[in-house]
Write a protein that holds these residues in place. Structure first.
Motif, PDB file in Angstrom:
ATOM      1  N   VAL A   4      -3.956  -0.962  -5.171  1.00  0.00           N
ATOM      2  CA  VAL A   4      -3.725  -2.191  -6.156  1.00  0.00           C
ATOM      3  C   VAL A   4      -3.837  -1.517  -7.531  1.00  0.00           C
ATOM      4  CG1 VAL A   4      -4.397  -4.546  -6.932  1.00  0.00           C
ATOM      5  CG2 VAL A   4      -4.604  -3.984  -4.528  1.00  0.00           C
ATOM      6  N   PRO A   7      -3.845  -6.867 -10.199  1.00  0.00           N
ATOM      7  CA  PRO A   7      -3.809  -7.957  -9.229  1.00  0.00           C
ATOM      8  C   PRO A   7      -3.095  -9.180  -9.787  1.00  0.00           C
ATOM      9  CG  PRO A   7      -5.897  -7.864 -10.332  1.00  0.00           C
ATOM     10  CD  PRO A   7      -5.161  -6.847 -11.085  1.00  0.00           C
ATOM     11  N   GLY A   8      -2.524  -9.325 -10.951  1.00  0.00           N
ATOM     12  CA  GLY A   8      -2.196 -10.478 -11.397  1.00  0.00           C
ATOM     13  C   GLY A   8      -3.114 -11.614 -11.571  1.00  0.00           C
ATOM     14  N   THR A  11      -4.373 -12.640  -6.448  1.00  0.00           N
ATOM     15  CA  THR A  11      -4.001 -12.211  -5.089  1.00  0.00           C
ATOM     16  C   THR A  11      -4.789 -12.138  -4.009  1.00  0.00           C
ATOM     17  OG1 THR A  11      -2.272 -10.903  -6.494  1.00  0.00           O
ATOM     18  CG2 THR A  11      -2.740 -10.312  -4.285  1.00  0.00           C
ATOM     19  N   LEU A  53      -0.139 -10.527   1.415  1.00  0.00           N
ATOM     20  CA  LEU A  53      -0.671 -11.086   0.199  1.00  0.00           C
ATOM     21  C   LEU A  53      -0.043 -12.186  -0.383  1.00  0.00           C
ATOM     22  CD1 LEU A  53      -0.512  -7.539  -1.413  1.00  0.00           C
ATOM     23  CD2 LEU A  53      -2.243  -8.176  -0.102  1.00  0.00           C
ATOM     24  N   VAL A  55       0.290 -14.317  -3.652  1.00  0.00           N
ATOM     25  CA  VAL A  55       0.230 -14.050  -5.271  1.00  0.00           C
ATOM     26  C   VAL A  55       0.516 -15.031  -6.073  1.00  0.00           C
ATOM     27  CG1 VAL A  55       1.176 -12.230  -7.161  1.00  0.00           C
ATOM     28  CG2 VAL A  55       1.374 -11.606  -4.681  1.00  0.00           C
ATOM     29  N   LEU A  60       1.331  -8.989  -9.815  1.00  0.00           N
ATOM     30  CA  LEU A  60       0.907  -8.013  -8.933  1.00  0.00           C
ATOM     31  C   LEU A  60       1.759  -6.804  -9.228  1.00  0.00           C
ATOM     32  CD1 LEU A  60      -0.795  -7.380  -6.636  1.00  0.00           C
ATOM     33  CD2 LEU A  60       0.895  -7.865  -4.958  1.00  0.00           C
ATOM     34  N   GLU A  61       0.946  -5.580  -9.134  1.00  0.00           N
ATOM     35  CA  GLU A  61       1.567  -4.417  -9.302  1.00  0.00           C
ATOM     36  C   GLU A  61       0.717  -3.268  -8.124  1.00  0.00           C
ATOM     37  OE1 GLU A  61       3.027  -0.546 -11.679  1.00  0.00           O
ATOM     38  OE2 GLU A  61       1.795  -2.385 -12.641  1.00  0.00           O
ATOM     39  N   VAL A  62       1.546  -2.835  -7.238  1.00  0.00           N
ATOM     40  CA  VAL A  62       1.014  -2.107  -5.994  1.00  0.00           C
ATOM     41  C   VAL A  62       1.463  -0.601  -6.079  1.00  0.00           C
ATOM     42  CG1 VAL A  62       0.048  -3.791  -4.735  1.00  0.00           C
ATOM     43  CG2 VAL A  62       2.185  -3.084  -4.275  1.00  0.00           C
ATOM     44  N   ARG A 101       6.317  -3.932  -8.293  1.00  0.00           N
ATOM     45  CA  ARG A 101       5.895  -4.726  -9.217  1.00  0.00           C
ATOM     46  C   ARG A 101       6.347  -6.190  -9.359  1.00  0.00           C
ATOM     47  NH1 ARG A 101       7.279  -5.012 -15.037  1.00  0.00           N
ATOM     48  NH2 ARG A 101       8.618  -3.324 -14.470  1.00  0.00           N
ATOM     49  N   LEU A 141      -8.093  -9.821  -4.750  1.00  0.00           N
ATOM     50  CA  LEU A 141      -8.004  -8.386  -4.962  1.00  0.00           C
ATOM     51  C   LEU A 141      -7.966  -8.100  -6.462  1.00  0.00           C
ATOM     52  CD1 LEU A 141      -4.484  -7.612  -3.397  1.00  0.00           C
ATOM     53  CD2 LEU A 141      -6.770  -7.561  -2.381  1.00  0.00           C
TER      54      LEU A 141
END
Length: 289
Positions: A4, A7-8, A11, A53, A55, A60-62, A101, A141
């Motif tokens: 991660v 997490p925005g 999430t 997940l 969101v 969110l960006e992973v 993303r 997250l």
């Protein structure tokens, strides 16, 4: 594994929930939008209730530490793998080293990221779901978290495009979604036309809504003067009415008991629509036949 990076707003890891523990004070929890979870898992070849997940509003960006397949369902907004835009409602290859993303959700509230094999964080009482009321399950997250991915699948990913499961349009005047309800167990605690008021009126989602409950504002639902109701069991979708007359629709993280009378219960097939409502959205109810 998936790392991660951001997490925005919020999430969570959510699966189909942990049923069977209400007698000891533990609610089911699980996904707020069952249809979106099932669709995402079908697209990547998982079991229907595998953990994904959830969101809230995007952001969110992973980072994929190994090549995998993902799918985005639920609330729709822009999304990219590295710098390439990608679609919702389809299986997406996420190469090792790439970044997924999510931009801000444009339609709906909750986007689901299903990962082939499922998100394999440790289970608590048979579920990987985060329960925001009890605190059971994994925490929200945070940047730097590394999520293990499981190996349990039920087939190959579906590479075709599925119709995305979305909430109300944002660029047109909103048409209130209609939630089907069944009469609740405490009709005798309300004036005779209370159920008619509920199904004729348009209510608005208030900013205090969350996974515990969808709190609404609109015409009050008058109760008869009968004192206090002893606490009794609750189910997801229960439309409870506190003394101010404003309905509260319980979500997946609801308490297992409550002391206010339940006028109606949202039918199971209306829960996904309720999960995608944002603060300020209109909503109506209809009596299911």
């Amino acid at each position: 594994m998936i790392e991660v990076l951001a997490p925005g707003v919020l999430t969570l890891v959510e699966d189909a929930g942990r049923p069977g523990f209400a007698a000891v004070g533990v609610g089911r929890s699980g996904t707020a939008d069952p249809a979106a979870l099932r669709l995402g898992n079908r697209l990547v070849g998982n079991e229907p209730g595998a953990a994904a997940l959830e969101v809230l509003l995007g952001g969110l960006e992973v980072h994929a530490l190994q090549t995998t397949v993902v799918a985005l369902t639920g609330a729709v907004g822009p999304a990219w793998v590295d710098e390439a835009p990608v679609d919702h409602g389809a299986a997406l290859r996420l190469p090792a080293g790439s970044r997924l993303r999510l931009g801000t959700a444009e339609h709906g509230l909750r986007t689901y990221v299903a990962v082939r094999g499922g998100v394999a964080v440790p289970a608590v009482l048979g579920s990987r779901s985060a329960d925001r009321l009890s605190g059971l399950g994994p925490p929200p997250l945070a940047a730097g978290d590394v999520l293990p991915v499981g190996t349990g699948t039920r087939g190959l990913p579906e590479l075709g495009t599925a119709a995305p499961h979305v909430g109300p349009e944002r660029d047109v005047p909103p048409v209130p979604p209609v939630l089907p309800v069944l009469p609740g167990p405490r009709l005798d605690w309300f004036v005779p036309d209370a159920l008619d008021v509920l199904t004729r009126a348009v209510y608005r989602v208030t900013p205090s809504s969350d996974r515990i409950a969808l709190r609404l504002a609109g015409p009050p639902l008058p109760r008869t003067p009968r004192g206090e109701l002893p606490s009794e069991g609750l189910v997801v979708g229960a439309v409870q009415v506190p003394p101010d007359g404003q309905p509260v629709v319980f979500g997946p993280d609801h308490p297992v008991t409550g002391g206010y009378p339940v006028l109606a219960v949202v039918r199971t097939d209306g829960l996904s629509a309720a999960a995608q409502l944002r603060p300020g959205d209109p909503v109506r109810f209809t009596l299911a036949r």
